[in-house]
Design an enzyme around this catalytic site. Sequence first.
Site, PDB file in Angstrom:
ATOM      1  N   ARG A   1      -3.367  -1.537  -6.382  1.00  0.00           N
ATOM      2  CA  ARG A   1      -2.514  -2.725  -6.272  1.00  0.00           C
ATOM      3  C   ARG A   1      -2.932  -3.683  -7.369  1.00  0.00           C
ATOM      4  O   ARG A   1      -4.035  -3.557  -7.921  1.00  0.00           O
ATOM      5  CB  ARG A   1      -2.671  -3.385  -4.901  1.00  0.00           C
ATOM      6  CG  ARG A   1      -4.075  -3.870  -4.638  1.00  0.00           C
ATOM      7  CD  ARG A   1      -4.204  -4.474  -3.253  1.00  0.00           C
ATOM      8  NE  ARG A   1      -5.619  -4.680  -2.952  1.00  0.00           N
ATOM      9  CZ  ARG A   1      -6.092  -4.924  -1.738  1.00  0.00           C
ATOM     10  NH1 ARG A   1      -5.282  -4.985  -0.713  1.00  0.00           N
ATOM     11  NH2 ARG A   1      -7.380  -5.112  -1.540  1.00  0.00           N
TER      12      ARG A   1
ATOM     13  N   MET B   1      -5.509  -7.339   8.670  1.00  0.00           N
ATOM     14  CA  MET B   1      -4.971  -6.511   9.742  1.00  0.00           C
ATOM     15  C   MET B   1      -5.838  -5.275   9.929  1.00  0.00           C
ATOM     16  O   MET B   1      -6.842  -5.115   9.273  1.00  0.00           O
ATOM     17  CB  MET B   1      -3.522  -6.178   9.456  1.00  0.00           C
ATOM     18  CG  MET B   1      -2.643  -7.407   9.665  1.00  0.00           C
ATOM     19  SD  MET B   1      -0.955  -7.087   9.298  1.00  0.00           S
ATOM     20  CE  MET B   1      -1.073  -6.623   7.606  1.00  0.00           C
TER      21      MET B   1
ATOM     22  N   ARG C   1      -3.440   2.817   8.696  1.00  0.00           N
ATOM     23  CA  ARG C   1      -3.724   1.517   8.072  1.00  0.00           C
ATOM     24  C   ARG C   1      -2.471   0.670   7.982  1.00  0.00           C
ATOM     25  O   ARG C   1      -1.371   1.185   7.839  1.00  0.00           O
ATOM     26  CB  ARG C   1      -4.241   1.705   6.646  1.00  0.00           C
ATOM     27  CG  ARG C   1      -5.526   2.446   6.515  1.00  0.00           C
ATOM     28  CD  ARG C   1      -5.750   2.741   5.035  1.00  0.00           C
ATOM     29  NE  ARG C   1      -6.792   3.721   4.820  1.00  0.00           N
ATOM     30  CZ  ARG C   1      -8.060   3.422   4.567  1.00  0.00           C
ATOM     31  NH1 ARG C   1      -8.436   2.168   4.490  1.00  0.00           N
ATOM     32  NH2 ARG C   1      -8.943   4.370   4.371  1.00  0.00           N
TER      33      ARG C   1
ATOM     34  N   TYR D   1      12.719 -34.317 -18.615  1.00  0.00           N
ATOM     35  CA  TYR D   1      11.262 -34.250 -18.438  1.00  0.00           C
ATOM     36  C   TYR D   1      10.884 -34.348 -16.968  1.00  0.00           C
ATOM     37  O   TYR D   1      11.680 -34.776 -16.128  1.00  0.00           O
ATOM     38  CB  TYR D   1      10.560 -35.376 -19.217  1.00  0.00           C
ATOM     39  CG  TYR D   1      10.831 -36.763 -18.673  1.00  0.00           C
ATOM     40  CD1 TYR D   1      10.034 -37.298 -17.661  1.00  0.00           C
ATOM     41  CD2 TYR D   1      11.879 -37.544 -19.160  1.00  0.00           C
ATOM     42  CE1 TYR D   1      10.284 -38.562 -17.139  1.00  0.00           C
ATOM     43  CE2 TYR D   1      12.134 -38.805 -18.658  1.00  0.00           C
ATOM     44  CZ  TYR D   1      11.336 -39.301 -17.642  1.00  0.00           C
ATOM     45  OH  TYR D   1      11.587 -40.546 -17.120  1.00  0.00           O
TER      46      TYR D   1
ATOM     47  N   GLY E   1      -7.973  -7.428   4.498  1.00  0.00           N
ATOM     48  CA  GLY E   1      -8.848  -7.537   5.672  1.00  0.00           C
ATOM     49  C   GLY E   1      -8.228  -8.248   6.856  1.00  0.00           C
ATOM     50  O   GLY E   1      -8.885  -8.466   7.866  1.00  0.00           O
TER      51      GLY E   1
ATOM     52  N   SER F   1      15.220 -42.153 -13.615  1.00  0.00           N
ATOM     53  CA  SER F   1      14.038 -41.391 -13.244  1.00  0.00           C
ATOM     54  C   SER F   1      14.092 -41.223 -11.732  1.00  0.00           C
ATOM     55  O   SER F   1      14.138 -42.208 -10.993  1.00  0.00           O
ATOM     56  CB  SER F   1      12.775 -42.134 -13.666  1.00  0.00           C
ATOM     57  OG  SER F   1      11.654 -41.385 -13.275  1.00  0.00           O
TER      58      SER F   1
ATOM     59  N   HIS G   1     -16.095  -9.770   1.825  1.00  0.00           N
ATOM     60  CA  HIS G   1     -15.006 -10.640   2.276  1.00  0.00           C
ATOM     61  C   HIS G   1     -15.112 -12.023   1.655  1.00  0.00           C
ATOM     62  O   HIS G   1     -14.149 -12.564   1.098  1.00  0.00           O
ATOM     63  CB  HIS G   1     -15.033 -10.732   3.799  1.00  0.00           C
ATOM     64  CG  HIS G   1     -13.987 -11.642   4.345  1.00  0.00           C
ATOM     65  ND1 HIS G   1     -14.234 -12.973   4.599  1.00  0.00           N
ATOM     66  CD2 HIS G   1     -12.686 -11.433   4.621  1.00  0.00           C
ATOM     67  CE1 HIS G   1     -13.123 -13.526   5.041  1.00  0.00           C
ATOM     68  NE2 HIS G   1     -12.168 -12.615   5.066  1.00  0.00           N
TER      69      HIS G   1
ATOM     70  N   CYS H   1       9.799 -38.681 -11.426  1.00  0.00           N
ATOM     71  CA  CYS H   1       8.430 -39.202 -11.422  1.00  0.00           C
ATOM     72  C   CYS H   1       7.821 -39.251 -10.028  1.00  0.00           C
ATOM     73  O   CYS H   1       6.720 -39.728  -9.844  1.00  0.00           O
ATOM     74  CB  CYS H   1       8.372 -40.573 -12.085  1.00  0.00           C
ATOM     75  SG  CYS H   1       9.302 -41.826 -11.177  1.00  0.00           S
TER      76      CYS H   1
ATOM     77  N   LYS I   1       0.834  -1.202   0.000  1.00  0.00           N
ATOM     78  CA  LYS I   1       0.000   0.000   0.000  1.00  0.00           C
ATOM     79  C   LYS I   1       0.871   1.255   0.000  1.00  0.00           C
ATOM     80  O   LYS I   1       0.669   2.160  -0.803  1.00  0.00           O
ATOM     81  CB  LYS I   1      -0.928  -0.018   1.223  1.00  0.00           C
ATOM     82  CG  LYS I   1      -1.948   1.105   1.200  1.00  0.00           C
ATOM     83  CD  LYS I   1      -2.685   1.214   2.530  1.00  0.00           C
ATOM     84  CE  LYS I   1      -3.830   0.248   2.667  1.00  0.00           C
ATOM     85  NZ  LYS I   1      -5.067   0.713   2.028  1.00  0.00           N
TER      86      LYS I   1
HETATM   87  C1  PEP Z   1       8.970 -42.580  -5.919  1.00  0.00           C
HETATM   88  O1  PEP Z   1       9.426 -43.263  -5.020  1.00  0.00           O
HETATM   89  O2  PEP Z   1       9.196 -41.373  -6.039  1.00  0.00           O
HETATM   90  C2  PEP Z   1       8.099 -43.172  -6.938  1.00  0.00           C
HETATM   91  C3  PEP Z   1       7.676 -42.465  -7.953  1.00  0.00           C
HETATM   92  O3  PEP Z   1       7.686 -44.453  -6.722  1.00  0.00           O
HETATM   93  P1  PEP Z   1       6.501 -44.868  -5.761  1.00  0.00           P
HETATM   94  O4  PEP Z   1       5.806 -43.606  -5.346  1.00  0.00           O
HETATM   95  O5  PEP Z   1       5.633 -45.764  -6.534  1.00  0.00           O
HETATM   96  O6  PEP Z   1       7.239 -45.541  -4.661  1.00  0.00           O
END
Ligand code: PEP
Length: 887
Positions: free
Chosen positions: A352, A107, A96, A864, A105, A777, A468, A844, A26
Amino acid sequence: MAKWVFAFGGGSAEGGAGDRNLLGGKGANLAEMCSLGLPVPPGFTITTELCTHYYANDRTYPEELEAEVDRALAKVGEVTGRRFGDPDNLLLVSVRSGARASMPGMMDTVLNLGLNDETVEALARDSGDRRFAYDSYRRFIQMYCDVVMGLDHENFEEILEDGKAGLGYEFDTDLSAEDWSRIVDLYKAKVLEELDTPFPQDPREQLWGAIGAVFSSWMNHRAITYRRLHNIPESWGTAVNVQAMVFGNMGDDSATGVAFTRNPSTGEKKLYGEFLVNAQGEDVVAGIRTPQSLTEEARVAAGSDKPSLQKVLPDAFADFVRIADTLEGHYRDMQDLEFTIERGKLWMLQTRAGKRTAKAALKIAVEMAEEGLITREEAVARIDPASLDQLLHPTIDPEASRDVIGIGLPASPGAATGEIVFSSDEAEELKAHGRKVILVRVETSPEDIHGMHAAEGILTTRGGMTSHAAVVARGMGKPCVSGTGSLRVDYKKQTMQALGRTFNKGDVITIDGANGQVLAGAVAMLQPELSGDFASIMEWADAIRQMKVRTNAETPADARMARSFGAEGIGLCRTEHMFFDDDRIVAVREMILADTEEGRRAALAKLLPMQRSDFVELFEIMAGMPVTIRLLDPPLHEFLPKGEEEIAEVAAAMGVPADTLRQRTESLHELNPMLGHRGCRLAISYPEIAEMQARAIFEAAVEAGQRTGRPAEPEIMVPLVGVIEEFEFVKARIDQVAKAVMEESGVEIAYLCGTMIELPRAALRAGDIAASAAFFSFGTNDLTQTAFGISRDDAALFLEAYRQKGIIEQDPFVTLDIDGVGELVRIGVERGRQARPDIKLGICGEHGGDPASIGFCAELGLDYVSCSPFRVPIARLAAAQAAVAKG
Ligand code: PEP
Ligand code: MG
């Protein structure tokens, strides 16, 4: 020496928009608006650093602060031609809060500060309106007591209601100056009675009281909750803004309002907002009186017969439109504005960046890029990836029949179904038990954020589009219908009356945030449409990002969904999920119960065709894209029945003695299954399992390739490898099967064999492993579990306490712990690449769908990330943002 106070006003300022960290949002923007020559009441900002100093020094101020404040107050006096506390030349101020990140809202604020028994007469003289002066005084007492003295405003509301009733009045506006003066006396008496001390008459005492209260409000319960929900660090602190008062309640040529330069719900490029004639700032936000539209167009659209600002105060309106335009162009973003009109003259009180729904954020970003106001990179960088979730949620099927029981304002989009609850605590409690609830309130206050957070949607009977409930729900991405005046909520009886029908706590209703409808029961929903602005941003993001985005999926439905969200292959197919289907589990159990390799092979032979057809379908859906399939990972006892009853049932169905099954179950029992006989350890004990799975994969690749005309790209992944020898043992079996299938089919299969890196040892020895693994992975779920030594299945029991006690900032199973687990990933990447420069690298674990973790993956240059289907768009956007940040 530190400078604690920064002045603004009269066309210049000591700070600007770039000083947000120091002056709060502000304060920085007030200074900026001053420098732009816009009409801003003069004032000064006490810095966030002072807040830090205040808490670090037992809630005390540095000695020099008082003199700095005095100087700044004198400057405000010069600009206005008045003097603080001088009844002959009255200057009143507002006080303020203003944190670095906006916390609407959360504070406290005090208006009309400087009024006392003497100056109220001066205000009456100056304004020529005694009624206004005494109304202002009673408002000030009420606010000041609430904020500074801890005397709840309800104490005063009672007096006001009783007073009005006694005098036979219905509206505040009917009260005369004498009535207000009498109410002021009653208020002061109440203060003395409740607090044993008179209401402070000394303006300086009032000022320091208010400054202290604002700094203290940084640590109030609702501010703490808000920060926790929005990941705002406690160390940031708030600034305090002291500003000359301007009055929107000086009669019918005065007004106050809030506006967005574009529609914060839809993103439409139209001034959007509300105002109240003859009202003071907080009245609009409080939602007590029903506000009016700013423009004629909006008034007509709303079907309101109350005149618009455009009509009532055309000159001030024209000024406002011009200023709104200037500010949006200057900040190159949609602005959220507060203004007051005092006797026809427009004053700007705040600007803002406006909070907006995900849908609006997309539209605004796309349109601003198309208008040339921002670049495509900026457009992509402006969308909060997590907010895309809102767009992926269902809406009500237009074909569904609707049992409408009320219509309110469409305050925040999306539809939600749930059981009625009337309190936030209850919402939280039911949510913890896995129930879905709609929080139904007359109106919400900052005390309700935990309940709003827990609810699927919010329904209020009072309040406008900027109430609100509306503002907070939009920020949270929750559907909200506000101001549903035809509903009657009775908290005592725990009922809601709607068109003559009574709904009780626990009854199911649906709200439609798109049109404001409230419906009885559950209603059919539709999956969202991912075209238009969403598609544009995604297209721009795809052009910017360097990392690919794959999905974790094992069912055709998930794989298809992920493809429609833009997944570029499968990064993790957990094959164990395919073993639980009714028609397979029997063969799986036969395999586990078999005493000999021969017996196991016989059971596996039954599984082979089923597993193969699973893979054919996945390869077809992902035609031409890589598909990573992981060999069986969990301990075998997960597939066996638990408890006597289930054992007896399964034994009967399988035609084996219950004892045999029980004994096998017992013999497979492990004390620490997560660190036990799982992952590649299974393939080492029972290579025939891996062989069957490899055969299913390769045969499916041949079949799918022939069907689609595009060769499948299987990547076979070995789980839980810790030493290279484990990997080589399993890989040898896989290569053997590949060779056999290629010979049998006469088809060449381009496959890769790689491993998960999910144990610290694997990360450290990534150099050895990469010598024979074609890809890594990072399984950051197990890697986090094993690096911390925290069981991922039990972590929830104590990690919340860790978070609350400040031991960890974020759950490391949600956001990658970059310092520790991240270091293991970095080591894995570096050593892997050293041994095999073209090694394919991905992630993953759940972190593959978490924007902050994706940023880290981009930094390491992974090929990836892979995440669950609904997170794919989030990951695409986060990957693009990471690329923008990398430059
Ligand atoms: C992991 O361990 O990150 C994984 C992807 O395998 P899971 O979650 O199946 O153990
Ligand atoms: Mg794992």
